[in-house]
Design a protein around this motif. Structure first.
Motif, mmCIF file in Angstrom:
data_model
loop_
_atom_site.group_PDB
_atom_site.id
_atom_site.type_symbol
_atom_site.label_atom_id
_atom_site.label_comp_id
_atom_site.label_asym_id
_atom_site.label_seq_id
_atom_site.Cartn_x
_atom_site.Cartn_y
_atom_site.Cartn_z
ATOM 1 N N MET A 59 26.798 23.381 106.768
ATOM 2 C CA MET A 59 26.328 22.388 105.814
ATOM 3 C C MET A 59 26.844 22.777 104.432
ATOM 4 N N ALA A 60 27.372 21.827 103.742
ATOM 5 C CA ALA A 60 27.872 22.041 102.383
ATOM 6 C C ALA A 60 26.900 21.413 101.400
ATOM 7 N N CYS A 61 27.196 21.546 100.151
ATOM 8 C CA CYS A 61 26.349 20.974 99.094
ATOM 9 C C CYS A 61 26.669 19.493 98.928
ATOM 10 N N HIS A 62 26.399 18.713 99.953
ATOM 11 C CA HIS A 62 26.742 17.293 99.935
ATOM 12 C C HIS A 62 26.059 16.544 98.790
ATOM 13 N N GLU A 63 24.819 16.862 98.526
ATOM 14 C CA GLU A 63 24.072 16.148 97.488
ATOM 15 C C GLU A 63 24.717 16.346 96.120
ATOM 16 N N ILE A 64 25.158 17.567 95.849
ATOM 17 C CA ILE A 64 25.785 17.859 94.551
ATOM 18 C C ILE A 64 27.149 17.170 94.462
ATOM 19 N N ALA A 65 27.930 17.216 95.538
ATOM 20 C CA ALA A 65 29.241 16.564 95.539
ATOM 21 C C ALA A 65 29.099 15.061 95.321
ATOM 22 N N ALA A 66 28.150 14.442 96.017
ATOM 23 C CA ALA A 66 27.938 12.992 95.867
ATOM 24 C C ALA A 66 27.465 12.655 94.459
ATOM 25 N N LEU A 67 26.573 13.475 93.914
ATOM 26 C CA LEU A 67 26.098 13.256 92.545
ATOM 27 C C LEU A 67 27.249 13.356 91.558
ATOM 28 N N ARG A 68 28.118 14.340 91.740
ATOM 29 C CA ARG A 68 29.261 14.482 90.836
ATOM 30 C C ARG A 68 30.152 13.257 90.885
ATOM 31 N N LEU A 69 30.396 12.729 92.082
ATOM 32 C CA LEU A 69 31.231 11.529 92.192
ATOM 33 C C LEU A 69 30.573 10.337 91.497
ATOM 34 N N GLY A 70 29.271 10.182 91.677
ATOM 35 C CA GLY A 70 28.559 9.108 90.993
ATOM 36 C C GLY A 70 28.616 9.259 89.485
ATOM 37 N N LEU A 71 28.420 10.473 89.015
ATOM 38 C CA LEU A 71 28.501 10.721 87.570
ATOM 39 C C LEU A 71 29.902 10.443 87.037
ATOM 40 N N MET A 72 30.911 10.814 87.811
ATOM 41 C CA MET A 72 32.291 10.528 87.381
ATOM 42 C C MET A 72 32.483 9.024 87.200
ATOM 43 N N ASN A 73 31.934 8.225 88.108
ATOM 44 C CA ASN A 73 32.040 6.764 87.972
ATOM 45 C C ASN A 73 31.395 6.296 86.679
ATOM 46 N N ILE A 74 30.173 6.746 86.449
ATOM 47 C CA ILE A 74 29.400 6.284 85.295
ATOM 48 C C ILE A 74 30.009 6.751 83.980
ATOM 49 N N LEU A 75 30.507 7.983 83.973
ATOM 50 C CA LEU A 75 31.076 8.546 82.748
ATOM 51 C C LEU A 75 32.532 8.146 82.523
ATOM 52 N N GLY A 76 33.137 7.515 83.506
ATOM 53 C CA GLY A 76 34.532 7.101 83.363
ATOM 54 C C GLY A 76 35.518 8.242 83.537
ATOM 55 N N VAL A 77 35.144 9.261 84.290
ATOM 56 C CA VAL A 77 36.042 10.383 84.552
ATOM 57 C C VAL A 77 37.048 9.953 85.615
ATOM 58 N N ASN A 78 38.322 10.055 85.305
ATOM 59 C CA ASN A 78 39.369 9.606 86.222
ATOM 60 C C ASN A 78 40.236 10.764 86.707
ATOM 61 N N ASP A 79 39.620 11.878 87.008
ATOM 62 C CA ASP A 79 40.337 13.058 87.482
ATOM 63 C C ASP A 79 40.435 12.979 89.006
ATOM 64 N N GLU A 80 41.591 12.546 89.484
ATOM 65 C CA GLU A 80 41.778 12.339 90.924
ATOM 66 C C GLU A 80 41.647 13.639 91.708
ATOM 67 N N ALA A 81 42.065 14.758 91.128
ATOM 68 C CA ALA A 81 41.949 16.040 91.827
ATOM 69 C C ALA A 81 40.472 16.410 92.024
ATOM 70 N N GLU A 82 39.666 16.207 90.998
ATOM 71 C CA GLU A 82 38.230 16.495 91.121
ATOM 72 C C GLU A 82 37.570 15.576 92.139
ATOM 73 N N LYS A 83 37.925 14.295 92.090
ATOM 74 C CA LYS A 83 37.371 13.347 93.064
ATOM 75 C C LYS A 83 37.754 13.738 94.484
ATOM 76 N N ALA A 84 39.004 14.094 94.683
ATOM 77 C CA ALA A 84 39.474 14.493 96.012
ATOM 78 C C ALA A 84 38.736 15.748 96.480
ATOM 79 N N HIS A 85 38.507 16.678 95.570
ATOM 80 C CA HIS A 85 37.774 17.911 95.907
ATOM 81 C C HIS A 85 36.362 17.576 96.394
ATOM 82 N N GLU A 86 35.673 16.719 95.667
ATOM 83 C CA GLU A 86 34.298 16.372 96.038
ATOM 84 C C GLU A 86 34.263 15.548 97.333
#
Length: 124
Positions: A1-28
């Motif tokens: 089991m990985a930290c799925h909740e944190i990864a999903a939260l980070r992706l949601g925050l990236m959407n809301i904050l307008g973060v367009n880092d494709e490498a970070e998104k791919a990592h999560e």
């Protein structure tokens, strides 16, 4: 089991904050694996578009995590890790709520300051 909740939260925050880092998104997304495509709170969290939805979906994902931990047998070697995830995600949930409340307060105070400026300098 990985930290799925944190990864999903980070992706949601990236959407809301307008973060367009494709490498970070791919990592999560790699961290989430199949969970990113399985209907439920985690997949929905990855595409959150507002803070209210983000907070609700994160809280729902924590309910699911707590249920998984409760169903895990006492002798399972992953149980200590899973319990640490419960503590980590609870702390993140509290921090997230505090930041959202702080932004709400800032918004209300901006209105108050705006009104004050108009009291001091009435529009002609």
């Amino acid at each position: 089991m990985a930290c799925h909740e944190i990864a999903a939260l980070r992706l949601g925050l990236m959407n809301i904050l307008g973060v367009n880092d494709e490498a970070e998104k791919a990592h999560e997304l790699a961290e989430l694996g199949e969970a990113a495509r399985t209907p439920g709170p985690l997949a929905s969290l990855t595409v959150a578009s507002d803070l209210d939805g983000l907070v609700k979906l994160f809280s729902t994902s924590l309910v699911d995590l707590n249920e998984k931990v409760a169903r895990t047998p006492a002798g399972d070697p992953k149980l200590p890790y899973m319990r640490s995830l419960v503590v980590l995600t609870k702390k993140v949930e509290l921090e997230l709520r505090a930041h959202v409340e702080s932004l709400g307060r800032m918004n209300r105070e901006l209105e108050e300051m705006h009104d004050l400026v108009h009291e001091l300098f009435p529009a002609e």
